[in-house]
Design an enzyme around this catalytic site. Structure first.
Site, PDB file in Angstrom:
ATOM      1  N   ASP A  12      30.550  45.584  -1.924  1.00 40.16           N
ATOM      2  CA  ASP A  12      30.922  45.289  -3.253  1.00 40.16           C
ATOM      3  C   ASP A  12      30.258  43.946  -3.762  1.00 40.16           C
ATOM      4  OD1 ASP A  12      31.994  47.874  -3.624  1.00 40.16           O
ATOM      5  OD2 ASP A  12      33.848  47.041  -2.815  1.00 40.16           O
ATOM      6  N   ASP A 131      35.482  56.900  -9.216  1.00 37.32           N
ATOM      7  CA  ASP A 131      37.003  55.928  -8.859  1.00 37.32           C
ATOM      8  C   ASP A 131      38.026  56.698  -9.423  1.00 37.32           C
ATOM      9  OD1 ASP A 131      35.204  53.930  -7.628  1.00 37.32           O
ATOM     10  OD2 ASP A 131      35.044  53.092  -9.789  1.00 37.32           O
TER      11      ASP A 131
END
Length: 254
Positions: A12, A131
């Site tokens: 990330d 998500d």
């Protein structure tokens, strides 16, 4: 669905650095993406996922120079997501060294993007990044979020995944926002439900903390398991996870 389970470290990235937080909040520096990518490649990672977690929030393109530098260090499939809004973005990322792309917010805003990418590059290039949060406002009990988990949509997670597969998504990256960074284990209920509706591979993400957490995710239906902080911190290695999966009777790539 696949013959062997893939183990995938996730980078990330924000402002050119790997970051990690809990429930997508309080992001902290976790290292240089190029160095970490090289480490995971040497450890035996099957693939790498590179997510520019602030690209959509900041309304800017993915940092192509970091993608290019990362791709030069690894010789396994590299999936890149964050800020992808058009087929031209995909073409540019492939030019920088990406093998697959992950789309999330832009596909929700304009579902035709999925078909456009699949038609031009093939479904195998397109990973739908989900998500997902638990919610009492949807039939399945799970809702899709955007902008790094900051914004809830009205989309039922399972219904949206099924629609995206019909449009051409070749893989589902299912990340539990509730479990993300908690190190309490994968959301096996979410994985099981996604497996039931999916005709494409499912990647489980969010919640890995110990090696014992990985086999239940695969048993629930994951074709691949993805983790970030436990690898970045050195708490676990790729080899640790593969040994645990092997001991649980699951086939992994050597």
């Amino acid at each position: 669905m696949t013959l062997s389970v893939r183990v995938i470290p996730c980078l990330d990235v924000a402002a050119g650095r790997v970051v990690k937080g809990v429930n997508f909040q309080n992001l902290r520096d976790a290292g240089d993406p190029v160095e970490l990518a090289r480490r995971y490649y040497e450890q035996g990672a099957d693939e790498l996922t590179f997510l520019d977690v602030t690209a959509t929030v900041d309304d800017r393109a993915t940092t192509y120079d970091v993608v290019r530098a990362t791709a030069e260090q690894v010789f396994i499939p590299l999936t890149v997501g964050g800020g992808i809004r058009s087929t031209e973005d995909v073409a540019r990322l492939q030019g920088a060294g990406a093998d697959k792309v992950g789309v999330n917010s832009a596909a929700i805003a304009r579902p035709a993007l999925i078909s456009e990418i699949a038609d031009r590059f093939g479904a195998q290039v397109l990973v739908l990044s989900l998500d997902v949060k638990r919610s009492g406002n949807t039939d399945s009990g799970f809702v899709v979020t955007t902008h790094g988990g900051r914004t809830e949509t009205e989309l039922d997670a399972l219904a949206w995944a099924a629609t995206a597969i019909e449009l051409g998504a070749g893989e589902l990256l299912v990340n539990s926002i509730d479990a993300d960074g908690t190190k309490q284990g994968f959301d096996t209920e979410l994985i099981r439900l996604m497996r039931q509706i999916s005709t494409v591979p499912v990647i489980a993400s969010g919640g890995a903390g110990r090696v014992e957490h990985f086999p239940p995710a695969v048993a629930a239906g994951a074709d691949a398991v993805l983790a970030a902080s436990v690898f970045h911190s050195g708490e676990l290695s790729i080899g640790d996870v593969k040994r645990e999966l092997t001991d649980a009777g699951m086939l992994v790539r050597r």
